[in-house]
Design a protein around this motif. Sequence first.
Motif, PDB file in Angstrom:
ATOM      1  N   MET A  83       0.702  -1.114   0.183  1.00 25.61           N
ATOM      2  CA  MET A  83       0.410  -0.093  -0.160  1.00 25.61           C
ATOM      3  C   MET A  83       0.778   0.886   0.325  1.00 25.61           C
ATOM      4  SD  MET A  83      -3.245   1.568   0.028  1.00 25.61           S
ATOM      5  CE  MET A  83      -3.849   0.142   0.430  1.00 25.61           C
ATOM      6  N   LEU A  84       1.686   1.144   0.797  1.00 28.75           N
ATOM      7  CA  LEU A  84       2.861   2.570   0.402  1.00 28.75           C
ATOM      8  C   LEU A  84       3.666   2.275  -0.335  1.00 28.75           C
ATOM      9  CD1 LEU A  84       3.696   4.218   3.270  1.00 28.75           C
ATOM     10  CD2 LEU A  84       6.053   2.718   3.029  1.00 28.75           C
ATOM     11  N   VAL A  85       3.992   1.427  -1.772  1.00 23.89           N
ATOM     12  CA  VAL A  85       5.071   1.308  -2.302  1.00 23.89           C
ATOM     13  C   VAL A  85       3.056   2.528  -3.720  1.00 23.89           C
ATOM     14  CG1 VAL A  85       5.295   0.450  -4.582  1.00 23.89           C
ATOM     15  CG2 VAL A  85       5.898   0.070  -2.337  1.00 23.89           C
ATOM     16  N   THR A  86       2.219   2.034  -3.348  1.00 28.66           N
ATOM     17  CA  THR A  86       0.851   2.473  -4.322  1.00 28.66           C
ATOM     18  C   THR A  86       1.137   4.026  -4.539  1.00 28.66           C
ATOM     19  OG1 THR A  86      -0.437  -0.492  -3.881  1.00 28.66           O
ATOM     20  CG2 THR A  86      -1.714   1.830  -4.830  1.00 28.66           C
ATOM     21  N   HIS A  87       1.036   4.905  -3.102  1.00 28.30           N
ATOM     22  CA  HIS A  87       0.878   5.990  -3.033  1.00 28.30           C
ATOM     23  C   HIS A  87       1.899   6.571  -2.996  1.00 28.30           C
ATOM     24  CE1 HIS A  87      -2.976   4.634  -0.480  1.00 28.30           C
ATOM     25  NE2 HIS A  87      -2.552   4.944   0.450  1.00 28.30           N
ATOM     26  N   ALA A  88       2.877   5.730  -3.120  1.00 24.48           N
ATOM     27  CA  ALA A  88       4.259   6.670  -3.579  1.00 24.48           C
ATOM     28  C   ALA A  88       4.223   6.779  -4.923  1.00 24.48           C
ATOM     29  CB  ALA A  88       5.574   5.463  -3.187  1.00 24.48           C
ATOM     30  N   ALA A  89       3.478   5.201  -5.661  1.00 27.99           N
ATOM     31  CA  ALA A  89       3.507   5.630  -7.331  1.00 27.99           C
ATOM     32  C   ALA A  89       2.478   7.009  -7.780  1.00 27.99           C
ATOM     33  CB  ALA A  89       2.973   4.301  -7.499  1.00 27.99           C
ATOM     34  N   ALA A  90       1.662   6.907  -7.125  1.00 24.83           N
ATOM     35  CA  ALA A  90       0.334   7.523  -7.002  1.00 24.83           C
ATOM     36  C   ALA A  90       1.183  10.005  -6.907  1.00 24.83           C
ATOM     37  CB  ALA A  90      -0.582   7.939  -6.372  1.00 24.83           C
ATOM     38  N   LEU A  91       2.041   9.500  -6.071  1.00 24.06           N
ATOM     39  CA  LEU A  91       2.572  10.214  -5.760  1.00 24.06           C
ATOM     40  C   LEU A  91       3.895  11.015  -6.867  1.00 24.06           C
ATOM     41  CD1 LEU A  91       4.251  12.244  -2.824  1.00 24.06           C
ATOM     42  CD2 LEU A  91       5.259  11.857  -4.616  1.00 24.06           C
ATOM     43  N   LEU A  92       4.396  10.132  -7.394  1.00 25.27           N
ATOM     44  CA  LEU A  92       4.716   9.738  -8.045  1.00 25.27           C
ATOM     45  C   LEU A  92       4.800  10.613  -9.770  1.00 25.27           C
ATOM     46  CD1 LEU A  92       7.918   7.375  -7.330  1.00 25.27           C
ATOM     47  CD2 LEU A  92       8.372   9.687  -7.513  1.00 25.27           C
ATOM     48  N   PHE A  93       3.505  10.012  -9.978  1.00 26.19           N
ATOM     49  CA  PHE A  93       3.226   9.977 -10.900  1.00 26.19           C
ATOM     50  C   PHE A  93       1.748  11.294 -11.357  1.00 26.19           C
ATOM     51  CE2 PHE A  93      -0.872   9.632 -12.999  1.00 26.19           C
ATOM     52  CZ  PHE A  93      -1.280   9.847 -14.718  1.00 26.19           C
ATOM     53  N   GLY A  94       2.020  11.874 -10.626  1.00 29.69           N
ATOM     54  CA  GLY A  94       1.412  13.296  -9.687  1.00 29.69           C
ATOM     55  C   GLY A  94       2.298  14.716 -10.510  1.00 29.69           C
ATOM     56  N   ALA A  95       3.424  14.183  -9.615  1.00 28.74           N
ATOM     57  CA  ALA A  95       4.597  14.917  -9.895  1.00 28.74           C
ATOM     58  C   ALA A  95       5.157  15.295 -11.341  1.00 28.74           C
ATOM     59  CB  ALA A  95       5.490  15.100  -9.352  1.00 28.74           C
ATOM     60  N   GLY A  96       5.308  13.740 -11.923  1.00 26.74           N
ATOM     61  CA  GLY A  96       5.602  13.972 -13.770  1.00 26.74           C
ATOM     62  C   GLY A  96       4.677  13.838 -15.081  1.00 26.74           C
ATOM     63  N   SER A  97       3.323  14.419 -14.340  1.00 25.46           N
ATOM     64  CA  SER A  97       2.542  15.153 -14.906  1.00 25.46           C
ATOM     65  C   SER A  97       2.432  16.078 -15.223  1.00 25.46           C
ATOM     66  CB  SER A  97       1.274  13.739 -14.848  1.00 25.46           C
ATOM     67  OG  SER A  97       0.835  12.667 -15.015  1.00 25.46           O
ATOM     68  N   TYR A  98       2.678  16.363 -14.057  1.00 23.61           N
ATOM     69  CA  TYR A  98       2.377  18.427 -14.035  1.00 23.61           C
ATOM     70  C   TYR A  98       3.254  18.577 -14.873  1.00 23.61           C
ATOM     71  CZ  TYR A  98      -2.382  19.769 -12.536  1.00 23.61           C
ATOM     72  OH  TYR A  98      -3.978  19.647 -11.657  1.00 23.61           O
ATOM     73  N   PHE A  99       4.548  18.512 -14.232  1.00 21.91           N
ATOM     74  CA  PHE A  99       5.886  18.786 -15.230  1.00 21.91           C
ATOM     75  C   PHE A  99       5.483  19.027 -16.676  1.00 21.91           C
ATOM     76  CE2 PHE A  99       8.650  16.357 -12.078  1.00 21.91           C
ATOM     77  CZ  PHE A  99       8.792  17.921 -11.995  1.00 21.91           C
ATOM     78  N   PHE A 100       4.707  18.102 -17.562  1.00 20.05           N
ATOM     79  CA  PHE A 100       4.097  18.454 -18.799  1.00 20.05           C
ATOM     80  C   PHE A 100       2.811  19.377 -18.973  1.00 20.05           C
ATOM     81  CE2 PHE A 100       6.011  14.526 -19.411  1.00 20.05           C
ATOM     82  CZ  PHE A 100       6.960  14.507 -20.335  1.00 20.05           C
ATOM     83  N   TYR A 101       2.192  19.001 -18.146  1.00 21.61           N
ATOM     84  CA  TYR A 101       0.605  19.380 -18.222  1.00 21.61           C
ATOM     85  C   TYR A 101       1.282  21.638 -18.418  1.00 21.61           C
ATOM     86  CZ  TYR A 101      -2.766  16.025 -16.743  1.00 21.61           C
ATOM     87  OH  TYR A 101      -3.517  14.851 -17.204  1.00 21.61           O
ATOM     88  N   LEU A 102       1.829  21.469 -17.280  1.00 23.88           N
ATOM     89  CA  LEU A 102       2.226  23.272 -17.415  1.00 23.88           C
ATOM     90  C   LEU A 102       3.492  23.163 -18.078  1.00 23.88           C
ATOM     91  CD1 LEU A 102       2.709  23.696 -13.603  1.00 23.88           C
ATOM     92  CD2 LEU A 102       1.085  24.525 -14.828  1.00 23.88           C
ATOM     93  N   THR A 103       4.605  22.505 -18.523  1.00 28.60           N
ATOM     94  CA  THR A 103       5.445  22.969 -19.747  1.00 28.60           C
ATOM     95  C   THR A 103       4.739  23.135 -21.037  1.00 28.60           C
ATOM     96  OG1 THR A 103       6.307  21.734 -17.598  1.00 28.60           O
ATOM     97  CG2 THR A 103       7.380  22.527 -20.618  1.00 28.60           C
ATOM     98  N   MET A 104       4.003  21.492 -21.560  1.00 19.24           N
ATOM     99  CA  MET A 104       4.009  22.185 -23.347  1.00 19.24           C
ATOM    100  C   MET A 104       3.592  23.362 -22.996  1.00 19.24           C
ATOM    101  SD  MET A 104       3.650  17.492 -23.786  1.00 19.24           S
ATOM    102  CE  MET A 104       3.329  18.445 -24.924  1.00 19.24           C
ATOM    103  N   PRO A 105       1.853  23.318 -23.294  1.00 25.32           N
ATOM    104  CA  PRO A 105       1.782  24.765 -23.089  1.00 25.32           C
ATOM    105  C   PRO A 105       1.749  25.792 -23.777  1.00 25.32           C
ATOM    106  CG  PRO A 105       0.162  22.837 -21.780  1.00 25.32           C
ATOM    107  CD  PRO A 105       1.297  22.435 -21.069  1.00 25.32           C
ATOM    108  N   LEU A 106       2.425  25.828 -22.121  1.00 27.85           N
ATOM    109  CA  LEU A 106       3.506  27.221 -21.920  1.00 27.85           C
ATOM    110  C   LEU A 106       4.856  27.188 -23.241  1.00 27.85           C
ATOM    111  CD1 LEU A 106       4.622  29.931 -20.705  1.00 27.85           C
ATOM    112  CD2 LEU A 106       5.769  27.940 -19.406  1.00 27.85           C
ATOM    113  N   PHE A 107       5.505  26.392 -23.680  1.00 31.16           N
ATOM    114  CA  PHE A 107       6.271  26.445 -24.588  1.00 31.16           C
ATOM    115  C   PHE A 107       4.905  26.247 -26.542  1.00 31.16           C
ATOM    116  CE2 PHE A 107       7.806  23.937 -27.757  1.00 31.16           C
ATOM    117  CZ  PHE A 107       9.895  24.163 -27.754  1.00 31.16           C
ATOM    118  N   ALA A 108       4.310  25.624 -25.944  1.00 28.01           N
ATOM    119  CA  ALA A 108       3.379  25.827 -27.493  1.00 28.01           C
ATOM    120  C   ALA A 108       3.499  26.912 -27.934  1.00 28.01           C
ATOM    121  CB  ALA A 108       2.024  25.111 -27.593  1.00 28.01           C
ATOM    122  N   GLN A 109       2.569  28.146 -26.306  1.00 33.19           N
ATOM    123  CA  GLN A 109       1.999  29.311 -26.835  1.00 33.19           C
ATOM    124  C   GLN A 109       3.664  30.702 -27.125  1.00 33.19           C
ATOM    125  OE1 GLN A 109      -1.092  30.786 -23.995  1.00 33.19           O
ATOM    126  NE2 GLN A 109      -1.639  28.508 -23.202  1.00 33.19           N
TER     127      GLN A 109
END
Length: 477
Positions: A268-294
Motif C-alpha cells: 500500500m505504501l508503494v502504491t501511494h508513493a507511485a501515485a505521488l510520483l505520477f502526479g508530479a511527473g504529469s504536472y511537469f507536462f501539463y504546465l510545460t507543454m502549453p507554455l512551450f506551445a504558446q
Amino acid sequence: MTASPTTDPAANVTGVMVTLVTAVFGYSLMQTVVVPTLGLLTRELETTRAWSAWILSAFLLSSAVLTPLLGRLGDLYGKRQVMIGVLVAYAAGMAGAAMAQNIGQLIAARVVQGAALAVVPLSMAILREALPRERLPFAMGLVSGVVGAGAGFGLVVGGLMADHLSWRYLFVLGALLAVVSLLMVTRWVPVSRHTASGGLDLPGAALLAAGLVAVLLALTQGPSWGWTSGWVLGLFALGVLLLGGLMVVERARKDALIDVGELTDPPMLVTHAAALLFGAGSYFFYLTMPLFAQQRPGADGAGFGTSVTVAGLLLLPGMLAIIPAGMAVGRITSVLGPRWPLAGGFLLFTTGAVLIAMAHTARWEHLVFYGIVGAGSGLVMGALPKLIADIVPLTRTGTANGINNISRTVGSVIGSQLAAAVIVSSTSGRAVGVPDSAFTTLFWLSAAAAVIGAAISPFAVRRKAPAAAVSATPQDA
C-alpha cells in the motif's frame, strides 16, 4: 416519473458504468479547464497573479482535505448517498463561480468545488461493489482513463472558451455536467449493500486536514514567500508535527480514518508513493507543454507561438491514448501478471518523456511523444485502483482510494511548484521568453519521476492477497 434505484448491485452494470464515467469526466474536465484562462481571469477580475494562482491552489487544498473524509463517509453510510451530496455541492460551487463578482468570491466557490475529487474514489468503491469480478479491471481502467482524458479535454475546452466566449461559461458547463451526473446517479447507481462499522473519526479528520493544509500551503507559497523563509519552514514543520500526531491518535482508535497498519503495509505504501510520483511527473507536462506551445519562438527555437486552443490540442493525442490504455489493464494483468500494468505504464511514460526531452522543436514531436506518455499514464491510472482493491477489504475501498488521490494531489502540487521554480530561475535577467534549457530540464525531471515509479512498482503487489480483500464482488457476497 423517475424510477427508484435498484438494491440489486448487478441489476444494470452498463447503467452504473455510464453514470460513473459521466460523473468522473465532469469532474476531471473542470479540474483543468481554468488553467488556460488564468491570465484572462486576472485581467477581468482586476486582481494580481498571486491571487489568481489561488483559483487553482484553493481547489487542490480543498480536494486534499475533503476527499478522505468523504470517502470514509461513503464507506460508513453508503457510496450512493455521499455521491449525491458531493454532486449537489459541486453544482452549487460551479453556480457560485459563474456568478462571482470578484476574486474572493471565485476562490470561495473553488473551495466548495474541491469536494468533487471524492467522485473518483467513490466511483471506484461503487464499481467494486456493483460489478462482477471479471469486469472490474476493465471498468476501473476505463474510469481511471477518463480522469486523465478529461483533464486533457479541459485544457482544450478552456482554451476554446477563453478565445471565443466569456470565462463564466466554463462554470456554467461545469454546473450542467454536475446536474446531469446527479440525475444519472439517482437513477442508476444502486444502494450500497456493504458498509463499514464504527463512526466518523472527527479528531483524525481534523488532524489530517490541518496537516495537509500546512504542507500544501507551504508548497504552493514557497516560490513567492521563499523556500527558506520562516513562514514556509514553519508550515512544513507544523505539517509534519500534525501528521505525526495523526499517526499516534489513529493507532489508538478502532474507527480510525487512517488505518496506520494498512497505510504502512509495504504494497500500500508503494502504491501511494507511485501515485505521488505520477502526479508530479504529469504536472511537469501539463504546465510545460502549453507554455512551450504558446511562447513565440526565441533565438534558441523554444516555442511555437500558437493560440491557447492549439496549445491544448497538442496534448489531445496523449489524452486520448489514456482511455484505451487504462481499459487494457485487466487483459495485461491476466496475461503477464499484476506487476506489469503499473511498471509498464511508468516505463512507457519514461520513454515518451525521454524522447520529448531530446526532441521537442517540432509540433509532430509533441503530438507523437506525448501520445506515448499518455499511453503510459493510462496504464498507471488504471493499475492503481486495481492494486488497492487487491489490498484492502471492500468496506475501506473509498477511504483507501481517497488517500491514494491525496498522494497524487500532493505530487501534482510538488510538480507544479518545481516547474514554477525552474521557469522563474531560468528567466531571471532575461527580457522575454523561457529558454529551451528550462523546458528540457522539466522534461528530464518528468522522466526521472517515472523511472523511480517503474523501479518501485513491483513492490506494490504482495505475493498473496488477504482473504478480506479477495471477497470484493457481488458474486462473493
